[in-house]
Design a protein around this motif. Structure first.
Motif, PDB file in Angstrom:
ATOM      1  N   VAL A  65      53.297 -32.067 -30.738  1.00  0.00           N
ATOM      2  CA  VAL A  65      52.086 -32.391 -29.973  1.00  0.00           C
ATOM      3  C   VAL A  65      50.880 -32.471 -30.911  1.00  0.00           C
ATOM      4  O   VAL A  65      50.078 -33.408 -30.844  1.00  0.00           O
ATOM      5  CB  VAL A  65      51.854 -31.334 -28.872  1.00  0.00           C
ATOM      6  CG1 VAL A  65      50.481 -31.505 -28.232  1.00  0.00           C
ATOM      7  CG2 VAL A  65      52.938 -31.432 -27.816  1.00  0.00           C
ATOM      8  N   PHE A  66      50.778 -31.498 -31.791  1.00  0.00           N
ATOM      9  CA  PHE A  66      49.661 -31.454 -32.743  1.00  0.00           C
ATOM     10  C   PHE A  66      49.634 -32.710 -33.616  1.00  0.00           C
ATOM     11  O   PHE A  66      48.582 -33.305 -33.844  1.00  0.00           O
ATOM     12  CB  PHE A  66      49.812 -30.198 -33.602  1.00  0.00           C
ATOM     13  CG  PHE A  66      48.631 -29.896 -34.478  1.00  0.00           C
ATOM     14  CD1 PHE A  66      47.440 -29.464 -33.927  1.00  0.00           C
ATOM     15  CD2 PHE A  66      48.727 -30.013 -35.855  1.00  0.00           C
ATOM     16  CE1 PHE A  66      46.342 -29.167 -34.723  1.00  0.00           C
ATOM     17  CE2 PHE A  66      47.635 -29.716 -36.666  1.00  0.00           C
ATOM     18  CZ  PHE A  66      46.448 -29.284 -36.105  1.00  0.00           C
ATOM     19  N   MET A  94      53.985 -27.668 -21.061  1.00  0.00           N
ATOM     20  CA  MET A  94      53.317 -28.764 -21.791  1.00  0.00           C
ATOM     21  C   MET A  94      51.808 -28.535 -21.837  1.00  0.00           C
ATOM     22  O   MET A  94      51.169 -28.605 -22.886  1.00  0.00           O
ATOM     23  CB  MET A  94      53.627 -30.089 -21.073  1.00  0.00           C
ATOM     24  CG  MET A  94      53.239 -31.319 -21.875  1.00  0.00           C
ATOM     25  SD  MET A  94      54.204 -31.419 -23.405  1.00  0.00           S
ATOM     26  CE  MET A  94      53.323 -32.718 -24.243  1.00  0.00           C
ATOM     27  N   LEU A 154      48.614 -35.872 -31.646  1.00  0.00           N
ATOM     28  CA  LEU A 154      47.158 -35.936 -31.511  1.00  0.00           C
ATOM     29  C   LEU A 154      46.535 -36.550 -32.769  1.00  0.00           C
ATOM     30  O   LEU A 154      45.591 -37.336 -32.691  1.00  0.00           O
ATOM     31  CB  LEU A 154      46.582 -34.534 -31.316  1.00  0.00           C
ATOM     32  CG  LEU A 154      46.636 -33.934 -29.932  1.00  0.00           C
ATOM     33  CD1 LEU A 154      46.013 -32.543 -29.960  1.00  0.00           C
ATOM     34  CD2 LEU A 154      45.878 -34.821 -28.949  1.00  0.00           C
ATOM     35  N   GLY A 155      47.078 -36.175 -33.912  1.00  0.00           N
ATOM     36  CA  GLY A 155      46.603 -36.731 -35.172  1.00  0.00           C
ATOM     37  C   GLY A 155      46.771 -38.242 -35.217  1.00  0.00           C
ATOM     38  O   GLY A 155      45.869 -38.975 -35.639  1.00  0.00           O
ATOM     39  N   PRO A 213      45.722 -25.390 -26.756  1.00  0.00           N
ATOM     40  CA  PRO A 213      45.563 -24.987 -28.157  1.00  0.00           C
ATOM     41  C   PRO A 213      45.606 -26.183 -29.106  1.00  0.00           C
ATOM     42  O   PRO A 213      44.857 -26.226 -30.083  1.00  0.00           O
ATOM     43  CB  PRO A 213      46.742 -24.047 -28.409  1.00  0.00           C
ATOM     44  CG  PRO A 213      47.587 -24.052 -27.210  1.00  0.00           C
ATOM     45  CD  PRO A 213      46.821 -24.673 -26.095  1.00  0.00           C
ATOM     46  N   ALA A 214      46.459 -27.148 -28.804  1.00  0.00           N
ATOM     47  CA  ALA A 214      46.568 -28.301 -29.696  1.00  0.00           C
ATOM     48  C   ALA A 214      45.237 -29.040 -29.783  1.00  0.00           C
ATOM     49  O   ALA A 214      44.747 -29.330 -30.885  1.00  0.00           O
ATOM     50  CB  ALA A 214      47.669 -29.240 -29.203  1.00  0.00           C
ATOM     51  N   LEU A 215      44.646 -29.336 -28.633  1.00  0.00           N
ATOM     52  CA  LEU A 215      43.401 -30.103 -28.622  1.00  0.00           C
ATOM     53  C   LEU A 215      42.271 -29.337 -29.299  1.00  0.00           C
ATOM     54  O   LEU A 215      41.563 -29.875 -30.159  1.00  0.00           O
ATOM     55  CB  LEU A 215      43.004 -30.409 -27.176  1.00  0.00           C
ATOM     56  CG  LEU A 215      43.625 -31.655 -26.562  1.00  0.00           C
ATOM     57  CD1 LEU A 215      43.345 -31.711 -25.060  1.00  0.00           C
ATOM     58  CD2 LEU A 215      43.087 -32.910 -27.249  1.00  0.00           C
ATOM     59  N   THR A 237      50.698 -26.023 -24.114  1.00  0.00           N
ATOM     60  CA  THR A 237      50.643 -26.431 -25.519  1.00  0.00           C
ATOM     61  C   THR A 237      49.418 -27.289 -25.787  1.00  0.00           C
ATOM     62  O   THR A 237      48.868 -27.285 -26.876  1.00  0.00           O
ATOM     63  CB  THR A 237      51.904 -27.233 -25.874  1.00  0.00           C
ATOM     64  OG1 THR A 237      53.033 -26.498 -25.441  1.00  0.00           O
ATOM     65  CG2 THR A 237      51.994 -27.487 -27.351  1.00  0.00           C
ATOM     66  N   LEU A 238      49.009 -28.055 -24.751  1.00  0.00           N
ATOM     67  CA  LEU A 238      47.968 -29.058 -24.963  1.00  0.00           C
ATOM     68  C   LEU A 238      46.607 -28.440 -25.285  1.00  0.00           C
ATOM     69  O   LEU A 238      45.884 -28.947 -26.126  1.00  0.00           O
ATOM     70  CB  LEU A 238      47.873 -29.961 -23.729  1.00  0.00           C
ATOM     71  CG  LEU A 238      47.501 -31.409 -24.023  1.00  0.00           C
ATOM     72  CD1 LEU A 238      48.408 -32.006 -25.089  1.00  0.00           C
ATOM     73  CD2 LEU A 238      47.584 -32.247 -22.748  1.00  0.00           C
ATOM     74  N   TRP A 251      50.505 -22.411 -34.537  1.00  0.00           N
ATOM     75  CA  TRP A 251      49.034 -22.568 -34.600  1.00  0.00           C
ATOM     76  C   TRP A 251      48.452 -21.691 -35.696  1.00  0.00           C
ATOM     77  O   TRP A 251      47.587 -22.134 -36.468  1.00  0.00           O
ATOM     78  CB  TRP A 251      48.406 -22.191 -33.256  1.00  0.00           C
ATOM     79  CG  TRP A 251      49.029 -22.847 -32.064  1.00  0.00           C
ATOM     80  CD1 TRP A 251      49.609 -22.231 -31.002  1.00  0.00           C
ATOM     81  CD2 TRP A 251      49.147 -24.261 -31.816  1.00  0.00           C
ATOM     82  NE1 TRP A 251      50.069 -23.160 -30.104  1.00  0.00           N
ATOM     83  CE2 TRP A 251      49.802 -24.407 -30.577  1.00  0.00           C
ATOM     84  CE3 TRP A 251      48.766 -25.400 -32.521  1.00  0.00           C
ATOM     85  CZ2 TRP A 251      50.100 -25.644 -30.023  1.00  0.00           C
ATOM     86  CZ3 TRP A 251      49.054 -26.643 -31.964  1.00  0.00           C
ATOM     87  CH2 TRP A 251      49.709 -26.759 -30.743  1.00  0.00           C
ATOM     88  N   VAL A 304      57.847 -28.074 -30.504  1.00  0.00           N
ATOM     89  CA  VAL A 304      57.030 -28.812 -29.530  1.00  0.00           C
ATOM     90  C   VAL A 304      55.554 -28.749 -29.917  1.00  0.00           C
ATOM     91  O   VAL A 304      54.854 -29.766 -29.925  1.00  0.00           O
ATOM     92  CB  VAL A 304      57.248 -28.250 -28.103  1.00  0.00           C
ATOM     93  CG1 VAL A 304      56.218 -28.807 -27.136  1.00  0.00           C
ATOM     94  CG2 VAL A 304      58.659 -28.561 -27.629  1.00  0.00           C
ATOM     95  N   SER A 305      55.085 -27.551 -30.291  1.00  0.00           N
ATOM     96  CA  SER A 305      53.685 -27.421 -30.712  1.00  0.00           C
ATOM     97  C   SER A 305      53.390 -28.344 -31.889  1.00  0.00           C
ATOM     98  O   SER A 305      52.368 -29.037 -31.925  1.00  0.00           O
ATOM     99  CB  SER A 305      53.390 -25.981 -31.129  1.00  0.00           C
ATOM    100  OG  SER A 305      53.756 -25.091 -30.106  1.00  0.00           O
ATOM    101  N   LEU A 328      42.353 -26.697 -31.355  1.00  0.00           N
ATOM    102  CA  LEU A 328      42.585 -26.428 -32.767  1.00  0.00           C
ATOM    103  C   LEU A 328      42.412 -27.707 -33.587  1.00  0.00           C
ATOM    104  O   LEU A 328      41.809 -27.685 -34.667  1.00  0.00           O
ATOM    105  CB  LEU A 328      43.997 -25.869 -32.960  1.00  0.00           C
ATOM    106  CG  LEU A 328      44.199 -25.059 -34.221  1.00  0.00           C
ATOM    107  CD1 LEU A 328      43.257 -23.872 -34.242  1.00  0.00           C
ATOM    108  CD2 LEU A 328      45.639 -24.573 -34.302  1.00  0.00           C
ATOM    109  N   PHE A 329      42.915 -28.808 -33.044  1.00  0.00           N
ATOM    110  CA  PHE A 329      42.778 -30.081 -33.757  1.00  0.00           C
ATOM    111  C   PHE A 329      41.300 -30.422 -33.920  1.00  0.00           C
ATOM    112  O   PHE A 329      40.865 -30.842 -34.997  1.00  0.00           O
ATOM    113  CB  PHE A 329      43.511 -31.198 -33.005  1.00  0.00           C
ATOM    114  CG  PHE A 329      43.482 -32.506 -33.732  1.00  0.00           C
ATOM    115  CD1 PHE A 329      44.296 -32.720 -34.830  1.00  0.00           C
ATOM    116  CD2 PHE A 329      42.617 -33.518 -33.350  1.00  0.00           C
ATOM    117  CE1 PHE A 329      44.254 -33.912 -35.539  1.00  0.00           C
ATOM    118  CE2 PHE A 329      42.564 -34.720 -34.048  1.00  0.00           C
ATOM    119  CZ  PHE A 329      43.389 -34.913 -35.135  1.00  0.00           C
TER     120      PHE A 329
END
Lengths: 602, 190
Positions: A72-73, B1, A76-77, B7-9, B4-5, A171, A68-69, B11-12
């Motif tokens: 999602v990552f 969800m 975003l890309g 760290p995703a945002l 997850t969002l 991550w 899932v991580s 880190l991205f």
């Protein structure tokens, strides 16, 4: 294949192994959480980054959270690359005032770079602002490679661990692979490329006042900029002349370096690594050859190190090397032989001390046949997709080799991470087949291979052939698909087959005559790239989770050794058999027919 | 969800700034400091203005110059603003016609030349900007250029030989001649 070609192949493999071995030690330590040498100084920064992002560094994930991580990552890309292209007209670092890219092309390119495919429907120097190239495309060159690496490291942990439900922290894996492996390698490689002549600046395009005046014809345009048609329905052509040449500029070397090291392959310019500003010398070309294979080769050794038996890594690498070297021999011979129709006209295609000879259409003088053939096999064995030649102009057999290498599933070295995880799935299939033959429960590296693993293996192995064959069948059946064909006959079929083969296997090279920047192809190849990537990654993470949870079995007299020549042959046989069963009929309709036509003179 | 969002945002965003701005800008600064000539395009200047790049081919058609390879860029040959090859397949009639047209043109321009035509002179390069030709292609044109310039053949031959770029380490790449540099050297001959 000539002596210089054999020598160059030998030199390439020697330097590759000499570089990959120490790198594998570095990668292993980084991905196991060590901070060797100078990295001790960066550890506090890394900790701060995780704290800012709300990440618990020591908290590992089960395969589902990991997946899932990752998804999602990566989504975003896709959004970021799409947004940058749509908004580039109003954003900085755009000296050429490039306008927003069309929605369907932006969609295609966003998926293309996120999935490590780097299929390009656009020409870089006429489409993308410097900001899009850097903050959109270069970023994904790093992150898509790091994503692939994270997945393979998770899978290796699955083999290496036992009785654990955890496969790592996504991550942390992505951050460490990007910052400690890809970035330093890229910086050094980018400077080496600049020294050879690859450009690196933020200047607007320069205008050169050429020695001679160039005469040419261009369509007459009306006040709105549309071409005017004459009475015969064809555009009216005007005689024109110019004594100026536009020299494109930009931050090329920084992108070129990670384009190769990350097995991405998306060119800054339309001509990709054939462009003298991307690949100016035979030495820069040789370095690019090495950069493509460097991490995929090192990852084989990382596998051996992490599972505690280096011979296992060598066995996988040996299977890759045999298939790779065979492909180089066939490719080089086909291109050196040239095109019989040209010899019949009185064109000299014979190799000599004065010329490379062979099929020089769509190739560059500095690379000739030998360097080009080697690069072509490397870029399609790995899922890189950069090109030093126009693959559409290869001889039929010269085009069949790269097509088939991609169709094997990009497992001959393959992409960063993706090559090895694809090959390990074939290894699971190979031990399964061997188990069936002798009537024993198959096991690999002490892990029992059971129904669940085989279901996931079947999905990952079948997803790309289904995408390739079904989408090719649709494209050759509808007008929107057939409209893109540039070369008539069997070669036109090869163009479409190559396009979907390249997209679904995340390679990205093309038979570029195909007009693929249309809504039809942008959407269809977008689908192929997305599912070809993530419908493999998710089941592979599921395998990783399942293997990680299993107990380790002791080796006994009935265990199939997976480090010897017998297993290497079995693995090669499995890869070739699956590839051949899936694709021989399609290949027969394309390159095989064209080869027969060429030698029979039709 | 939501767990997850975040760290995703974050880190991205941070990795994007690191790899998409810090890295290319640092590379630019270092490249400009260490290799400014190459980093800016290996440009050739004459009387204070840019006349080309050592790495990018130009179109030559006059008898007094050596000619480069056919270029498939549009709308004009050697359009460095829009690189690319012909993408014609080997069995395509259009490809055979294009080679035939190039052959006829070459034979017409070299009526005394009896050698077969080197393949690189009748086939389009991959980038459309190939700055170089093979030695065979340069020697094929010697007589025409010597005649147009009224230059002794031996002297011109020597000039070409002075401009040969050999294989790297005796192994990588092909021996070749840079057409723009050769022609500029020709113009400089008194």
């Amino acid at each position: 294949m000539s002596t210089p070609a054999i020598l160059q192949l030998g030199l390439f493999l020697l330097v590759l192994l000499v570089l990959a071995w120490p790198l594998s030690s570095w990668i292993t330590r980084i991905m196991q959480g060590e901070n060797p040498g100078p990295l001790r100084l960066l550890a506090p920064l890394e900790k701060l980054l995780y704290r800012l992002a709300g990440i618990r560094q020591d908290e590992e994930m089960g395969w589902k959270s990991y997946a899932v991580s990752l998804l999602v990552f990566n989504l975003l890309g896709v959004l970021a690359v799409y947004g940058l292209q749509r908004l580039q007209g109003v954003l900085p670092f755009n000296p050429q005032a490039m306008a927003a890219v069309t929605p369907d092309s932006s969609f295609n390119t966003a998926i293309s770079f996120v999935t490590n495919t780097n299929w390009q429907g656009y020409g870089g120097e006429t489409t993308m602002s410097y900001l899009t190239q850097m903050l959109g495309l270069t970023v994904q060159n790093f992150l898509s490679a790091a994503t692939g690496a994270a997945v393979v490291i998770a899978l290796i942990r699955g083999f290496a661990r036992h009785s654990s439900a955890r496969i790592g922290n996504f991550w942390v894996d992505v951050t460490r692979f990007t910052a400690y492996i890809l970035l330093p390698l890229s910086l050094v490689f980018a400077l080496a490329l600049t020294q050879q002549g690859v450009i690196q600046n933020l200047l607007p395009y320069q205008t050169a006042h050429t020695v001679e005046v160039t005469h040419f014809q261009q369509p007459k345009l009306d006040a709105k900029g549309n071409p005017v048609n004459g009475k015969d329905g064809k555009p009216v052509m005007l005689d024109s002349q110019t004594q100026q040449q536009t020299l494109p500029m930009g931050p090329v070397a920084s992108q070129e370096a990670i384009k190769m090291l990350g097995t991405n392959g998306g060119g800054f310019f339309n001509a990709n690594s054939a462009h003298p500003y991307e690949n100016p010398t035979p030495l820069s070309n040789f370095l690019q050859d090495l950069a493509i294979f460097l991490i995929p080769a090192a990852l084989c050794f990382v596998f051996g190190r992490m599972v505690g038996d280096r011979r296992q890594g060598w066995a996988i690498l040996a299977a890759m090397l045999v298939m790779f070297a065979t492909a180089v021999v066939v490719e080089t011979s086909a291109e050196q032989a040239g095109v019989p129709q040209l010899s019949a006209m009185g064109v000299d295609q014979q190799a000599s001390s004065l010329q490379a000879g062979g099929n020089m259409e769509g190739k560059e003088s500095r690379f000739g046949i030998i360097d080009t053939a080697l690069f072509t096999v490397i870029t399609t064995s790995a899922s890189c997709g950069a090109v030093t030649a126009m693959h559409d102009s290869l001889t039929p057999i010269g085009g069949l080799v790269p097509t088939f290498l991609m169709q094997l599933g990009e497992v001959v070295f393959g992409g960063v991470g993706s090559g090895l995880y694809g090959m390990l799935v074939f290894a699971i299939l190979a031990v399964f087949i061997a188990g069936l033959m002798v009537g024993r429960t198959p096991e690999y590296l002490g892990k029992k291979i059971e129904t669940y693993e085989m279901k996931m293996t079947a999905i990952t192995i079948l997803v790309t052939p289904i995408l390739v064959l079904v989408l090719t069948a649709i494209a050759v059946s509808v007008d929107a698909g057939k409209a893109g064909i540039a070369n008539p006959g069997a070669h036109g079929f090869s163009e479409i087959l190559y396009a979907f083969t390249s997209a679904a296997n995340n390679n990205g090279s093309a038979f570029a005559g195909l007009s693929a920047n249309t809504p039809f192809y942008n959407i269809m190849t977008g689908i192929a790239m997305f599912f070809g990537r993530f419908l493999m990654i998710v089941p592979i993470l599921a395998i990783a989770g399942s293997l990680s949870a299993k107990k380790r079995l002791a080796v006994n007299s009935g265990t199939l050794p997976t480090h010897g020549p017998l297993f290497v042959v079995l693995l090669i046989g499995t890869v070739l058999l699956v590839g051949a069963l899936n694709y021989v009929p399609a290949l027969a309709l394309g390159p095989v027919v064209e080869q027969l036509q060429m030698v029979s003179g039709h | 969800m939501l767990k997850t969002l975040r760290p995703a945002l974050l880190l991205f965003a941070i990795l994007s700034l690191l790899t998409g701005l810090a890295y290319p800008l640092l590379t630019t600064a270092l490249a400009q400091a260490l290799f400014p000539q190459q980093a800016n395009g290996s440009l050739i200047e004459k009387d204070g203005r840019i006349i080309g790049s050592r790495l990018i081919g130009q179109n030559f058609s006059a008898d007094k110059y050596f000619w480069g390879r056919p270029s498939a860029t549009s709308p004009m040959a050697y359009n460095a603003g829009n690189s690319g090859g012909s993408n014609l397949g080997p069995t395509n009639k259009a490809q055979l016609d294009a080679v035939k047209a190039n052959l006829d043109h070459l034979r017409q321009a070299h009526p005394t030349q009896t050698a077969t035509v080197p393949v690189d002179l009748v086939t389009a390069s991959a980038s459309g900007l190939d700055p170089e030709i093979s030695l065979a292609a340069a020697y094929y044109q010697l007589e025409r250029v010597a005649h147009a310039r009224g230059m002794p053949l031996a002297r011109l031959h020597q000039l070409v030989d002075d401009h040969i770029i050999g294989e790297t380490f005796g192994l990588l790449g092909e021996p070749r001649v840079n057409v723009l540099e050769l022609n500029l050297a020709l113009d400089a001959v008194k």
